[in-house]
Design an enzyme around this catalytic site. Sequence first.
Site, PDB file in Angstrom:
ATOM      1  CG  HIS A  35       0.809  16.602 -21.424  1.00 44.30           C
ATOM      2  ND1 HIS A  35       0.020  16.261 -22.506  1.00 44.30           N
ATOM      3  CD2 HIS A  35       2.079  16.309 -21.780  1.00 44.30           C
ATOM      4  CE1 HIS A  35       0.793  15.786 -23.479  1.00 44.30           C
ATOM      5  NE2 HIS A  35       2.037  15.803 -23.054  1.00 44.30           N
TER       6      HIS A  35
ATOM      7  CB  THR B 259      -3.804   9.867 -28.282  1.00 48.42           C
ATOM      8  OG1 THR B 259      -2.758  10.744 -28.733  1.00 48.42           O
ATOM      9  CG2 THR B 259      -3.271   8.459 -28.216  1.00 48.42           C
TER      10      THR B 259
ATOM     11  CG  ASN C 252      -6.710  13.127 -21.516  1.00 50.40           C
ATOM     12  OD1 ASN C 252      -6.354  13.716 -22.529  1.00 50.40           O
ATOM     13  ND2 ASN C 252      -7.417  12.011 -21.560  1.00 50.40           N
TER      14      ASN C 252
ATOM     15  CG  ASP D 203      -9.563  14.528 -17.594  1.00 51.04           C
ATOM     16  OD1 ASP D 203      -9.490  13.375 -17.107  1.00 51.04           O
ATOM     17  OD2 ASP D 203      -9.569  14.734 -18.823  1.00 51.04           O
TER      18      ASP D 203
ATOM     19  CE1 TYR E 216      -4.665  24.709 -18.318  1.00 52.34           C
ATOM     20  CE2 TYR E 216      -3.773  26.942 -18.378  1.00 52.34           C
ATOM     21  CZ  TYR E 216      -3.801  25.644 -18.858  1.00 52.34           C
ATOM     22  OH  TYR E 216      -2.986  25.280 -19.897  1.00 52.34           O
TER      23      TYR E 216
END
Length: 233
Positions: A107, A174, A90, A92, A56
């Site tokens: 998520h 997606t 996502n 980010d 990560y």
Amino acid sequence: MVQKKKLVVLTGAGISAESGIATFRDADGLWEGHDVMEVASPQGWRKNPELVLDFYNQRRKNAMEAKPNQGHFILAELEQDFDVRIITQNVDNLHERAGSTNVLHLHGKLFESRSTLDPSLIYEMKSWELNLGDKCARGSQLRPNIVWFGEPVPMMEKAVEEAIRADIFLVVGTSLVVYPAASLLDFISEESALLVVDPKLPAIRKRPNLHLFEEKASTGMKKVAELLLSKYK
């Protein structure tokens, strides 16, 4: 004053991929050379937390170098004419950096860490690095604030509420194979418009006001914006 129509947007890895952020599903389940369960599951964390933290850390470095693309910017601009609510798979922060103000991360968030002892202890990360020995206020190891495979999705209930109230539901980038996110389509009213943008369109049952754009996010979103402003504003 005329109330803006509610535009709910579900975004996936495809929109971030155009900004240079890797997706694991393009490589037979391998993510940057790792089995996804080694780096994105509670079992992987228990087995090798150092590997997970390093993985990560590299994702954060990559995300800091990435820039929002045209797809992100168009979604932010649509807030001028619609009540835009983004539900993203996502982790980010490209939507926020492009200017979107209502973003729900299903998520988790890459630039947050959380306590392994108390999940309510969440910390914003200013840099890309999280290491063994970095601890929460209660003395436990910090982990990425990411929803890993096999973990519950705490924001799903709120996402369902948004889908139910959508006047227009837009899917961008997606494949609609990751659950529970893909199930959001089951909560859209039959009267609501459904727009889907992806170079590999997922199977969608026919319904009124369905618009399919077999394109990547950046170019497809230009056409979506034109349609929304001409027909659904």
